[in-house]
Scaffold this active site. Structure first.
Site, short mmCIF file in Angstrom:
data_model
loop_
_atom_site.label_atom_id
_atom_site.label_comp_id
_atom_site.label_asym_id
_atom_site.label_seq_id
_atom_site.Cartn_x
_atom_site.Cartn_y
_atom_site.Cartn_z
N LYS A 251 0.36 -1.28 -0.07
CA LYS A 251 0.13 0.03 -0.10
C LYS A 251 0.83 0.92 0.18
O LYS A 251 1.98 1.29 0.24
CB LYS A 251 -1.04 0.06 1.20
CG LYS A 251 -1.99 -1.18 1.04
CD LYS A 251 -2.57 -1.08 2.24
CE LYS A 251 -4.31 -1.89 1.88
NZ LYS A 251 -5.20 -1.73 3.35
N PHE B 116 -15.39 3.76 6.72
CA PHE B 116 -14.08 4.14 6.43
C PHE B 116 -13.67 3.91 5.05
O PHE B 116 -12.70 4.59 3.98
CB PHE B 116 -12.94 3.14 7.08
CG PHE B 116 -13.01 1.57 6.82
CD1 PHE B 116 -13.07 1.38 5.33
CD2 PHE B 116 -13.78 1.21 7.70
CE1 PHE B 116 -13.56 -0.16 4.97
CE2 PHE B 116 -14.02 -0.13 7.46
CZ PHE B 116 -13.35 -1.29 6.45
N ARG C 256 -2.20 -14.13 4.65
CA ARG C 256 -3.49 -13.32 6.07
C ARG C 256 -2.26 -13.51 7.15
O ARG C 256 -2.39 -12.95 7.74
CB ARG C 256 -4.51 -13.74 6.06
CG ARG C 256 -5.84 -13.72 4.38
CD ARG C 256 -6.29 -12.49 4.03
NE ARG C 256 -6.89 -11.41 5.71
CZ ARG C 256 -7.01 -10.33 5.34
NH1 ARG C 256 -7.60 -10.01 4.38
NH2 ARG C 256 -7.83 -9.71 6.76
N THR D 33 -5.77 -6.64 10.87
CA THR D 33 -6.11 -5.04 10.08
C THR D 33 -4.81 -4.13 10.66
O THR D 33 -5.45 -3.62 10.33
CB THR D 33 -7.30 -5.18 9.85
OG1 THR D 33 -7.70 -6.87 8.76
CG2 THR D 33 -8.15 -3.91 8.70
N ARG E 258 2.23 -6.63 8.90
CA ARG E 258 1.73 -5.32 9.51
C ARG E 258 2.36 -5.38 10.78
O ARG E 258 2.27 -3.71 11.58
CB ARG E 258 -0.10 -5.81 9.40
CG ARG E 258 -0.42 -5.74 8.28
CD ARG E 258 -1.99 -6.15 8.08
NE ARG E 258 -2.86 -4.91 7.51
CZ ARG E 258 -4.18 -5.63 6.75
NH1 ARG E 258 -4.49 -6.57 7.61
NH2 ARG E 258 -4.52 -5.51 5.48
N ASN F 135 -2.26 0.70 6.75
CA ASN F 135 -1.51 -0.74 7.17
C ASN F 135 -0.61 -1.63 6.62
O ASN F 135 -0.90 -2.78 6.27
CB ASN F 135 -2.78 -1.73 7.87
CG ASN F 135 -4.21 -1.74 6.60
OD1 ASN F 135 -3.63 -1.75 5.71
ND2 ASN F 135 -4.82 -2.41 7.13
N HIS G 13 -2.61 -5.50 1.78
CA HIS G 13 -3.23 -5.81 1.00
C HIS G 13 -3.19 -6.95 1.05
O HIS G 13 -2.64 -8.05 0.22
CB HIS G 13 -4.24 -5.24 0.06
CG HIS G 13 -5.40 -6.14 -0.05
ND1 HIS G 13 -6.69 -6.15 0.20
CD2 HIS G 13 -5.68 -7.30 -1.26
CE1 HIS G 13 -7.59 -6.66 -0.45
NE2 HIS G 13 -6.69 -7.09 -1.36
#
Ligand code: UDP
Ligand code: MG
Length: 141
Positions: free
Chosen positions: A12, A60, A88, A94, A105, A115, A118
């Site tokens: 990100k 959000f 994941r 998250t 993360r 964070n 993705h």
């Protein structure tokens, strides 16, 4: 029989700004993910809204799509056994406050929005997200 699975990941804009691209990609390779295809690009707010359409009703949504269109991102198609679940796990929760030690993360996220990464969350979303960023010929291998 073990079967390979594909998933879509994005480094990100916050992680790109932190010069974390190399570190994050190293994590993919160290954890057994094959990089099938990779591209660095910027997406518009409209494109971010299409990508995150599943979250359109969330409070959000507007902030998230501003964030995702705020600078360059890196999209990767990854392949591995159990790629979706394993990515994941490697990503972490998250909200970085809940992310386990050793996760991407935990190391790079600064907030529940910013964070760092993705990852697709299921077979159907992985299919949609892979085809959002990559054409059929790019993944034909
Ligand atoms: N997000 C946010 N606020 C929230 C929950 C999520 O800004 O309360 C952002 C965050 O960047 C997250 C993305 O929206 O990664 C998508 O949310 P999702 O619940 O799908 O989390 P993920 O699958 O990325 O862990
Ligand atoms: Mg999600």
């Amino acid at each position: 029989m073990k079967t390979l699975q594909r998933t879509l990941t994005i480094v990100k804009p916050d992680a790109v700004r932190k010069h974390a691209i190399g570190d994050i990609i190293e994590q993919f390779e160290k954890n057994g993910f094959q990089i099938l295809c990779m591209k660095m690009l910027e997406i518009s707010k409209h494109q971010a809204e299409q990508f995150y359409a599943v979250h359109a009703s969330k409070p959000f949504f507007s902030s998230l799509t501003d964030f995702m269109s705020s600078g360059p991102i890196v999209a990767l198609a990854l392949e591995k056994e159990d790629a979706i679940a394993d990515l994941r796990k490697l990503m972490g929760a998250t909200n970085p406050a809940n992310a386990e030690e050793g996760t991407i993360r935990k190391k790079w996220a600064t907030s529940i929005e910013n964070n760092a990464i993705h990852g697709s969350d299921a077979d159907d979303t992985a299919r949609f997200e892979l085809s959002f960023f990559f054409a059929g010929y790019e993944l034909a291998q």
